[in-house]
Design a protein around this motif. Structure first.
Motif, PDB file in Angstrom:
ATOM      1  N   GLN A 106      25.150 -68.716   7.617  1.00 59.37           N
ATOM      2  CA  GLN A 106      25.422 -68.919   9.038  1.00 59.37           C
ATOM      3  C   GLN A 106      26.415 -67.884   9.557  1.00 59.37           C
ATOM      4  O   GLN A 106      26.291 -67.384  10.679  1.00 59.37           O
ATOM      5  CB  GLN A 106      25.970 -70.336   9.249  1.00 59.37           C
ATOM      6  N   LEU A 107      27.419 -67.565   8.721  1.00 58.24           N
ATOM      7  CA  LEU A 107      28.413 -66.564   9.115  1.00 58.24           C
ATOM      8  C   LEU A 107      27.767 -65.193   9.275  1.00 58.24           C
ATOM      9  O   LEU A 107      28.066 -64.458  10.234  1.00 58.24           O
ATOM     10  CB  LEU A 107      29.528 -66.512   8.066  1.00 58.24           C
ATOM     11  N   VAL A 108      26.870 -64.848   8.339  1.00 55.63           N
ATOM     12  CA  VAL A 108      26.182 -63.566   8.435  1.00 55.63           C
ATOM     13  C   VAL A 108      25.351 -63.504   9.706  1.00 55.63           C
ATOM     14  O   VAL A 108      25.344 -62.490  10.424  1.00 55.63           O
ATOM     15  CB  VAL A 108      25.296 -63.357   7.192  1.00 55.63           C
ATOM     16  N   GLN A 109      24.641 -64.608  10.008  1.00 51.60           N
ATOM     17  CA  GLN A 109      23.832 -64.634  11.220  1.00 51.60           C
ATOM     18  C   GLN A 109      24.703 -64.528  12.466  1.00 51.60           C
ATOM     19  O   GLN A 109      24.344 -63.853  13.436  1.00 51.60           O
ATOM     20  CB  GLN A 109      23.002 -65.929  11.256  1.00 51.60           C
ATOM     21  N   THR A 110      25.856 -65.184  12.456  1.00 53.82           N
ATOM     22  CA  THR A 110      26.774 -65.094  13.588  1.00 53.82           C
ATOM     23  C   THR A 110      27.260 -63.666  13.788  1.00 53.82           C
ATOM     24  O   THR A 110      27.356 -63.164  14.910  1.00 53.82           O
ATOM     25  CB  THR A 110      27.968 -66.035  13.364  1.00 53.82           C
ATOM     26  N   GLU A 111      27.579 -62.997  12.657  1.00 51.85           N
ATOM     27  CA  GLU A 111      28.016 -61.604  12.747  1.00 51.85           C
ATOM     28  C   GLU A 111      26.893 -60.713  13.297  1.00 51.85           C
ATOM     29  O   GLU A 111      27.149 -59.790  14.073  1.00 51.85           O
ATOM     30  CB  GLU A 111      28.444 -61.112  11.360  1.00 51.85           C
ATOM     31  N   LYS A 112      25.655 -61.037  12.890  1.00 56.18           N
ATOM     32  CA  LYS A 112      24.534 -60.259  13.425  1.00 56.18           C
ATOM     33  C   LYS A 112      24.419 -60.422  14.939  1.00 56.18           C
ATOM     34  O   LYS A 112      24.226 -59.451  15.673  1.00 56.18           O
ATOM     35  CB  LYS A 112      23.233 -60.706  12.759  1.00 56.18           C
ATOM     36  N   LEU A 113      24.529 -61.663  15.407  1.00 58.64           N
ATOM     37  CA  LEU A 113      24.408 -61.912  16.848  1.00 58.64           C
ATOM     38  C   LEU A 113      25.551 -61.243  17.607  1.00 58.64           C
ATOM     39  O   LEU A 113      25.360 -60.725  18.711  1.00 58.64           O
ATOM     40  CB  LEU A 113      24.399 -63.423  17.107  1.00 58.64           C
ATOM     41  N   ALA A 114      26.758 -61.263  17.016  1.00 57.36           N
ATOM     42  CA  ALA A 114      27.885 -60.580  17.659  1.00 57.36           C
ATOM     43  C   ALA A 114      27.628 -59.074  17.737  1.00 57.36           C
ATOM     44  O   ALA A 114      27.922 -58.425  18.752  1.00 57.36           O
ATOM     45  CB  ALA A 114      29.170 -60.865  16.892  1.00 57.36           C
ATOM     46  N   SER A 115      27.060 -58.525  16.653  1.00 56.81           N
ATOM     47  CA  SER A 115      26.740 -57.097  16.659  1.00 56.81           C
ATOM     48  C   SER A 115      25.669 -56.783  17.704  1.00 56.81           C
ATOM     49  O   SER A 115      25.713 -55.738  18.361  1.00 56.81           O
ATOM     50  CB  SER A 115      26.267 -56.668  15.274  1.00 56.81           C
ATOM     51  N   LEU A 116      24.696 -57.704  17.850  1.00 64.01           N
ATOM     52  CA  LEU A 116      23.659 -57.497  18.865  1.00 64.01           C
ATOM     53  C   LEU A 116      24.256 -57.445  20.264  1.00 64.01           C
ATOM     54  O   LEU A 116      23.826 -56.657  21.114  1.00 64.01           O
ATOM     55  CB  LEU A 116      22.616 -58.615  18.771  1.00 64.01           C
ATOM     56  N   GLY A 117      25.255 -58.310  20.503  1.00 65.09           N
ATOM     57  CA  GLY A 117      25.903 -58.281  21.810  1.00 65.09           C
ATOM     58  C   GLY A 117      26.570 -56.945  22.077  1.00 65.09           C
ATOM     59  O   GLY A 117      26.507 -56.400  23.183  1.00 65.09           O
ATOM     60  N   LYS A 118      27.209 -56.398  21.039  1.00 68.11           N
ATOM     61  CA  LYS A 118      27.881 -55.107  21.209  1.00 68.11           C
ATOM     62  C   LYS A 118      26.879 -53.965  21.383  1.00 68.11           C
ATOM     63  O   LYS A 118      27.167 -52.955  22.025  1.00 68.11           O
ATOM     64  CB  LYS A 118      28.763 -54.826  19.998  1.00 68.11           C
ATOM     65  N   LEU A 119      25.683 -54.132  20.797  1.00 70.44           N
ATOM     66  CA  LEU A 119      24.674 -53.073  20.872  1.00 70.44           C
ATOM     67  C   LEU A 119      23.808 -53.145  22.130  1.00 70.44           C
ATOM     68  O   LEU A 119      22.985 -52.270  22.359  1.00 70.44           O
ATOM     69  CB  LEU A 119      23.750 -53.162  19.652  1.00 70.44           C
ATOM     70  N   SER A 120      23.983 -54.197  22.923  1.00 67.81           N
ATOM     71  CA  SER A 120      23.064 -54.426  24.049  1.00 67.81           C
ATOM     72  C   SER A 120      23.037 -53.247  25.018  1.00 67.81           C
ATOM     73  O   SER A 120      21.959 -52.808  25.451  1.00 67.81           O
ATOM     74  CB  SER A 120      23.462 -55.713  24.780  1.00 67.81           C
ATOM     75  N   ALA A 121      24.216 -52.719  25.366  1.00 69.12           N
ATOM     76  CA  ALA A 121      24.251 -51.604  26.325  1.00 69.12           C
ATOM     77  C   ALA A 121      23.567 -50.372  25.750  1.00 69.12           C
ATOM     78  O   ALA A 121      22.788 -49.685  26.431  1.00 69.12           O
ATOM     79  CB  ALA A 121      25.695 -51.286  26.693  1.00 69.12           C
ATOM     80  N   SER A 122      23.842 -50.102  24.471  1.00 70.61           N
ATOM     81  CA  SER A 122      23.224 -48.932  23.842  1.00 70.61           C
ATOM     82  C   SER A 122      21.715 -49.085  23.751  1.00 70.61           C
ATOM     83  O   SER A 122      20.964 -48.145  24.030  1.00 70.61           O
ATOM     84  CB  SER A 122      23.830 -48.730  22.455  1.00 70.61           C
ATOM     85  N   ILE A 123      21.260 -50.290  23.372  1.00 65.42           N
ATOM     86  CA  ILE A 123      19.823 -50.529  23.245  1.00 65.42           C
ATOM     87  C   ILE A 123      19.138 -50.388  24.609  1.00 65.42           C
ATOM     88  O   ILE A 123      18.055 -49.798  24.729  1.00 65.42           O
ATOM     89  CB  ILE A 123      19.554 -51.912  22.650  1.00 65.42           C
ATOM     90  N   ALA A 124      19.766 -50.946  25.635  1.00 61.25           N
ATOM     91  CA  ALA A 124      19.187 -50.849  26.981  1.00 61.25           C
ATOM     92  C   ALA A 124      19.031 -49.391  27.401  1.00 61.25           C
ATOM     93  O   ALA A 124      18.003 -48.995  27.973  1.00 61.25           O
ATOM     94  CB  ALA A 124      20.063 -51.606  27.982  1.00 61.25           C
ATOM     95  N   HIS A 125      20.031 -48.575  27.093  1.00 59.05           N
ATOM     96  CA  HIS A 125      19.949 -47.161  27.459  1.00 59.05           C
ATOM     97  C   HIS A 125      18.883 -46.451  26.642  1.00 59.05           C
ATOM     98  O   HIS A 125      18.114 -45.625  27.174  1.00 59.05           O
ATOM     99  CB  HIS A 125      21.314 -46.504  27.238  1.00 59.05           C
ATOM    100  N   GLU A 126      18.816 -46.786  25.334  1.00 56.13           N
ATOM    101  CA  GLU A 126      17.826 -46.131  24.474  1.00 56.13           C
ATOM    102  C   GLU A 126      16.399 -46.457  24.909  1.00 56.13           C
ATOM    103  O   GLU A 126      15.507 -45.618  24.790  1.00 56.13           O
ATOM    104  CB  GLU A 126      18.043 -46.573  23.017  1.00 56.13           C
ATOM    105  N   ILE A 127      16.181 -47.671  25.392  1.00 54.63           N
ATOM    106  CA  ILE A 127      14.841 -48.043  25.846  1.00 54.63           C
ATOM    107  C   ILE A 127      14.580 -47.528  27.257  1.00 54.63           C
ATOM    108  O   ILE A 127      13.451 -47.157  27.603  1.00 54.63           O
ATOM    109  CB  ILE A 127      14.668 -49.574  25.788  1.00 54.63           C
TER     110      ILE A 127
END
Length: 231
Positions: A106-127
């Motif tokens: 669960q902790l690993v999954q939480t860390e993944k979701l937190a990382s996804l939040g931080k990557l959202s702006a970069s991903i949006a720009h890349e797409i």
């Protein structure tokens, strides 16, 4: 003299018989119970806690045998309770270990979701960049075909533009696929992984964010062997 000889013979026979009777009594009442006690002690020492010594008399030897049996019974009961406690502890340890594994997952999954939040702006720009290019080429091709049938050069230019559209579309699909693979909660899938490719794809997701923060990444790859890991 005859009477003396007969008396001595009778006395000797009587003493011999008494000695034999006494030896039998000692053997039956002392030696045999002592051997049984020694044998019982040896068996208990080897873990045979169910062994019992027969109690044949009510004298001190019999009392000792009865006490020995009670002691052995108490040891057997204590051993049973100890085994039950060990089994219970093993079960509790297994339950606790399973809980820790679930908490870790669960902790690993939480860390993944937190990382996804931080990557959202970069991903949006890349797409957004390839989508903008696709839209531009689509409008350009539509305008050319409305103007009339293209010549050979126009067809070649259109094919080149369609190739760019295809490349940018594949890029968008790759970004989305990698993002979904990263976010998906699943069991690790170990296989041969090229670390250089993994690093390059990871940096591609962070490229826009790094450029905004004026971070320059210098790549110095040597001879990196493949490893068995989850990409």
């Amino acid at each position: 003299a005859g009477i003396t000889q007969r008396t001595l013979a009778f006395a000797g026979t009587t003493i011999l018989l008494l000695a034999m009777i006494l030896a039998g009594i000692v053997r039956r009442g002392v030696a045999r119970p002592v051997r049984e006690l020694v044998e019982g002690t040896r068996r208990v020492a080897h873990g045979e806690l169910t062994h019992r010594i027969p109690v044949r008399t009510g004298d001190e030897i019999g009392v000792l045998a009865a006490s020995f049996n009670r002691m052995t019974e108490a040891l057997g009961k204590a051993q049973g309770e100890l085994d039950a406690l060990v089994a219970t502890l093993e079960h509790r340890v297994e339950e606790r270990t399973q809980e820790l594994r679930e908490a870790q997952a669960q902790l690993v999954q939480t860390e993944k979701l937190a990382s996804l939040g931080k990557l959202s702006a970069s991903i949006a720009h890349e797409i957004n960049n390839p989508l903008s290019g696709i839209l531009t080429y689509a409008k350009l091709l539509s305008r050319k075909f409305r103007a009339g049938p293209p010549d050979v050069e126009g067809v070649q230019a259109a094919l080149q533009q369609l190739s760019l559209v295809e490349r940018e579309t594949q890029r968008c699909c790759s970004i989305v696929r990698n993002l979904l693979d990263f976010a998906r909660q699943r069991e690790p899938s170990f296989q041969s992984v090229d670390l250089r490719t993994a690093v390059e794809e990871g940096l591609s997701l962070l490229a826009h964010r790094l450029s905004i923060q004026n971070v320059e990444v210098i790549r110095e790859f040597g001879l990196i062997p493949t490893v068995r890991a989850d990409f």
